[in-house]
Design a protein around this motif. Structure first.
Motif, PDB file in Angstrom:
ATOM      1  N   ILE A 412       3.924 -23.553 -35.471  1.00  0.00           N
ATOM      2  CA  ILE A 412       4.203 -23.979 -36.841  1.00  0.00           C
ATOM      3  C   ILE A 412       5.668 -23.732 -37.156  1.00  0.00           C
ATOM      4  CG2 ILE A 412       3.731 -23.394 -39.262  1.00  0.00           C
ATOM      5  CD1 ILE A 412       0.866 -22.995 -38.485  1.00  0.00           C
ATOM      6  N   LYS A 413       6.257 -24.658 -37.869  1.00  0.00           N
ATOM      7  CA  LYS A 413       7.621 -24.447 -38.342  1.00  0.00           C
ATOM      8  C   LYS A 413       7.565 -23.462 -39.508  1.00  0.00           C
ATOM      9  CE  LYS A 413       9.812 -28.816 -37.005  1.00  0.00           C
ATOM     10  NZ  LYS A 413       8.727 -29.576 -36.377  1.00  0.00           N
ATOM     11  N   LEU A 414       7.534 -22.171 -39.167  1.00  0.00           N
ATOM     12  CA  LEU A 414       7.430 -21.130 -40.191  1.00  0.00           C
ATOM     13  C   LEU A 414       8.530 -21.279 -41.228  1.00  0.00           C
ATOM     14  CD1 LEU A 414       6.826 -17.849 -38.136  1.00  0.00           C
ATOM     15  CD2 LEU A 414       5.157 -19.160 -39.415  1.00  0.00           C
ATOM     16  N   SER A 415       8.176 -21.018 -42.480  1.00  0.00           N
ATOM     17  CA  SER A 415       9.193 -21.092 -43.533  1.00  0.00           C
ATOM     18  C   SER A 415      10.292 -20.075 -43.263  1.00  0.00           C
ATOM     19  CB  SER A 415       8.554 -20.838 -44.904  1.00  0.00           C
ATOM     20  OG  SER A 415       8.114 -19.507 -45.022  1.00  0.00           O
ATOM     21  N   ARG A 416      11.450 -20.335 -43.836  1.00  0.00           N
ATOM     22  CA  ARG A 416      12.584 -19.435 -43.647  1.00  0.00           C
ATOM     23  C   ARG A 416      13.151 -19.025 -45.006  1.00  0.00           C
ATOM     24  NH1 ARG A 416      16.233 -22.256 -38.940  1.00  0.00           N
ATOM     25  NH2 ARG A 416      16.873 -23.537 -40.716  1.00  0.00           N
ATOM     26  N   ALA A 417      13.977 -18.016 -44.966  1.00  0.00           N
ATOM     27  CA  ALA A 417      14.684 -17.555 -46.155  1.00  0.00           C
ATOM     28  C   ALA A 417      16.026 -17.007 -45.703  1.00  0.00           C
ATOM     29  CB  ALA A 417      13.885 -16.468 -46.878  1.00  0.00           C
ATOM     30  N   PRO A 418      17.032 -17.018 -46.577  1.00  0.00           N
ATOM     31  CA  PRO A 418      18.331 -16.468 -46.188  1.00  0.00           C
ATOM     32  C   PRO A 418      18.234 -14.971 -45.915  1.00  0.00           C
ATOM     33  CG  PRO A 418      18.511 -17.775 -48.200  1.00  0.00           C
ATOM     34  CD  PRO A 418      17.051 -17.575 -47.937  1.00  0.00           C
ATOM     35  N   ALA A 419      18.943 -14.533 -44.886  1.00  0.00           N
ATOM     36  CA  ALA A 419      19.107 -13.104 -44.619  1.00  0.00           C
ATOM     37  C   ALA A 419      20.595 -12.833 -44.481  1.00  0.00           C
ATOM     38  CB  ALA A 419      18.378 -12.709 -43.338  1.00  0.00           C
ATOM     39  N   TYR A 420      21.041 -11.700 -45.003  1.00  0.00           N
ATOM     40  CA  TYR A 420      22.447 -11.319 -44.896  1.00  0.00           C
ATOM     41  C   TYR A 420      22.570 -10.279 -43.794  1.00  0.00           C
ATOM     42  CZ  TYR A 420      27.087  -9.558 -46.015  1.00  0.00           C
ATOM     43  OH  TYR A 420      28.406  -9.176 -45.946  1.00  0.00           O
ATOM     44  N   GLN A 421      23.097 -10.695 -42.659  1.00  0.00           N
ATOM     45  CA  GLN A 421      23.273  -9.802 -41.517  1.00  0.00           C
ATOM     46  C   GLN A 421      24.596 -10.165 -40.864  1.00  0.00           C
ATOM     47  OE1 GLN A 421      20.676  -7.437 -40.504  1.00  0.00           O
ATOM     48  NE2 GLN A 421      19.894  -8.011 -42.511  1.00  0.00           N
ATOM     49  N   GLY A 422      25.368  -9.170 -40.474  1.00  0.00           N
ATOM     50  CA  GLY A 422      26.622  -9.436 -39.776  1.00  0.00           C
ATOM     51  C   GLY A 422      27.616 -10.201 -40.626  1.00  0.00           C
ATOM     52  N   GLU A 423      27.638  -9.893 -41.923  1.00  0.00           N
ATOM     53  CA  GLU A 423      28.608 -10.462 -42.879  1.00  0.00           C
ATOM     54  C   GLU A 423      28.426 -11.963 -43.116  1.00  0.00           C
ATOM     55  OE1 GLU A 423      32.690  -9.101 -42.367  1.00  0.00           O
ATOM     56  OE2 GLU A 423      31.973  -7.615 -40.926  1.00  0.00           O
ATOM     57  N   GLU A 424      27.217 -12.468 -42.906  1.00  0.00           N
ATOM     58  CA  GLU A 424      26.972 -13.882 -43.210  1.00  0.00           C
ATOM     59  C   GLU A 424      25.514 -14.076 -43.608  1.00  0.00           C
ATOM     60  OE1 GLU A 424      26.822 -16.673 -39.965  1.00  0.00           O
ATOM     61  OE2 GLU A 424      26.333 -15.118 -38.510  1.00  0.00           O
ATOM     62  N   PHE A 425      25.256 -15.190 -44.293  1.00  0.00           N
ATOM     63  CA  PHE A 425      23.890 -15.585 -44.612  1.00  0.00           C
ATOM     64  C   PHE A 425      23.426 -16.588 -43.576  1.00  0.00           C
ATOM     65  CE2 PHE A 425      25.436 -14.204 -48.764  1.00  0.00           C
ATOM     66  CZ  PHE A 425      24.354 -13.485 -49.240  1.00  0.00           C
ATOM     67  N   TYR A 426      22.248 -16.344 -42.996  1.00  0.00           N
ATOM     68  CA  TYR A 426      21.684 -17.353 -42.113  1.00  0.00           C
ATOM     69  C   TYR A 426      20.170 -17.369 -42.295  1.00  0.00           C
ATOM     70  CZ  TYR A 426      20.906 -13.408 -38.846  1.00  0.00           C
ATOM     71  OH  TYR A 426      20.529 -12.226 -38.260  1.00  0.00           O
TER      72      TYR A 426
END
Length: 481
Positions: A412-426
């Motif tokens: 399944i294409k699991l939903s995603r959300a922004p995470a702030y890690q390593g000085e960036e949002f991905y």
């Protein structure tokens, strides 16, 4: 900050396909944009340090060597609007009620087996089915599930699906509280403009539900939390819950059974114990009834339980209802026991002891997820699209050797959300563990534990496999203030 952020081809919890924030995230999005890069970095680091200072850890074992780790924390919350939460809540109450009906039935009349809804061998061959020990035993409230942890995901269309049920010893409530505590400490301004359900009263509901299970005739029950000890991976969870609920935290050596009554050893002598919230697996509870080599349990505990002199939460033998093979039949349980359609559906699942389904799956291993029905924590699992040819062939052999031990599901294409890690949002994949508390009344913990796969591209959210946590906000009716 989100200029390089890509949503497609996934459903994103926070960002629309257009790149704009969703309505219930707008105020949060605006606030984040007021932070400088340095300020975001500093607050992120402060949040991680807060977990370290408080000793909020879990243990990862590798080759029988344990390493203490802090749960990685991400400050972008999962925000759930009140109407969505209402549907989740109803779905969780429905599912946990049907699962409890199944457990009560399978250890008593077995009507669902006699009526051909569930195959008899699926129950009787299940390693977590303890018929010899507890068949026909009467338990308080006829309730086998005091606490359920039900894992939800969202597909590419944003539809909620149940990924799995945890009915034995679901862990994680302490992390829900600590995520919220750190969030309030490090980002207090986030709460100023959001009307979020608080967690303050949830431990009270948990404590009341424990006391609801006191044996008949007991006026002021004495309850304890039974832990395997400091080397257990969830020991922090045990300590936190015992402290918050005012329960004695005990190990097996602190208890003794005399004349089918359980007592706790204290400096003042023996104290009778009426309710045990256990965080020890069934096999280790009583060396006289289960594993003889167990040093964690209490000799004679099962007899005290069978006589109705002590309640054990969650119930013994719950594992028959929550392994990944039985999961396939939970929608049928809902229809059979409640005469209702499931409010939240399962992920499509293939049972590999069925030759037709097995052949179909074996041709498509590179497209599917394969799981061991008895494993957890992301172990003994194949994620076909990310697997090497060697890994796929290894799993092909495992399936052919013990097909009943595995199930398969679409990737399944699991939903995603922004995470702030390593000085960036991905974007990172997320799931949600919802906790259902069952006593005389049923109560659903508002929010639960949002877990996030912090490794870029990873689908595995388990903390032991590099996952982390997010705070989960359930908005009150009316949205924001």
């Amino acid at each position: 900050m989100f200029s390089m952020y890509k949503v497609k081809p996934f459903f994103d919890e926070m960002i629309k396909a257009s790149g704009k924030p969703k309505d219930h995230y707008q105020k949060f999005y605006d606030m984040v944009h007021n932070f400088s890069t340095d300020e975001l970095k500093e607050r992120h680091e402060r949040a991680q340090l807060s977990f370290l200072r408080q000793g909020i850890t879990f243990t990862v074992y590798n080759n029988n060597v344990g390493a203490e780790r802090t749960m990685p924390f991400d400050f972008v919350p999962i925000i759930i609007p009140s109407d969505e939460w209402e549907t989740i809540e109803k779905g969780m109450v429905q599912r946990s009620e049907a699962l409890n009906c199944f457990l009560q039935d399978v250890y008593h009349d077995q009507k669902i087996i006699k009526d051909g809804i569930i195959p008899r061998d699926l129950v009787e061959d299940n390693p977590y089915y303890y018929a010899k020990q507890i068949q026909g035993v009467t338990i308080p409230l006829n309730n086998h599930i005091f606490l359920a942890g039900i894992d939800l995901i969202r597909d590419e269309n944003g539809k909620y699906l149940v990924l799995e049920d945890n009915l034995r010893n679901p862990s994680g409530i302490s992390y829900v509280y600590q995520n919220r505590y750190v969030m309030r400490q490090v980002y207090p301004e986030f709460f100023a403009k959001h009307s979020v359900h608080t967690l303050e009263h949830q431990v009270t509901y948990l404590h009341e539900a424990i006391m609801d299970h006191a044996p008949e005739g007991v006026e002021n029950p004495n309850a304890v939390l039974l832990t395997p000890g400091i080397y257990n991976s969830a020991y922090y969870d045990h300590v936190f819950l015992a402290q918050q609920m005012g329960l004695q935290l005990v190990e097996g050596r602190d208890l003794i059974v005399t004349n089918d009554i359980v007592y706790m050893k204290t400096i003042r002598g023996l104290e009778k114990v009426d309710v045990i919230y256990r965080r020890i697996d069934d096999d280790f509870l009583d060396p006289l009834a289960f594993r003889e080599d167990s040093n964690l349990g209490v000799a004679g505990l099962l007899d005290a339980y069978r006589q109705g002199n002590v309640a054990i939460l969650n119930g013994i033998g719950n594992g028959v209802a929550d392994d990944k093979a039985m999961y396939v039949y939970v929608p049928d349980m809902i229809r059979y026991y409640l005469n209702e359609e499931p409010i939240i559906e399962n992920v499509k699942t293939y049972r590999l002891e069925d030759p037709i389904q097995r052949d179909w799956v074996l041709e498509r291993l590179h497209e599917l997820v394969v799981k061991n029905v008895g494993a957890s924590g992301g172990y003994d699992m194949l994620i076909g699209p990310h697997a090497s040819v060697e890994e796929i062939e290894k799993f092909r052999g495992k399936i052919l050797e013990t097909p009943h031990q595995y199930i398969a599901q679409p990737t399944i294409k699991l939903s995603r959300a922004p995470a702030y890690q390593g000085e960036e949002f991905y974007p990172c994949h997320v799931d949600l563990r919802v906790f259902v508390i069952r006593g005389k009344e049923t109560h659903v913990f508002p929010g639960g534990l949002s877990r996030v796969a912090l490794k870029k591209g990873s689908l595995v959210v388990n903390s032991s496999q590099g996952g982390g946590g997010k705070d989960t906000w359930v908005m009150k009716s009316g949205g924001t203030t």
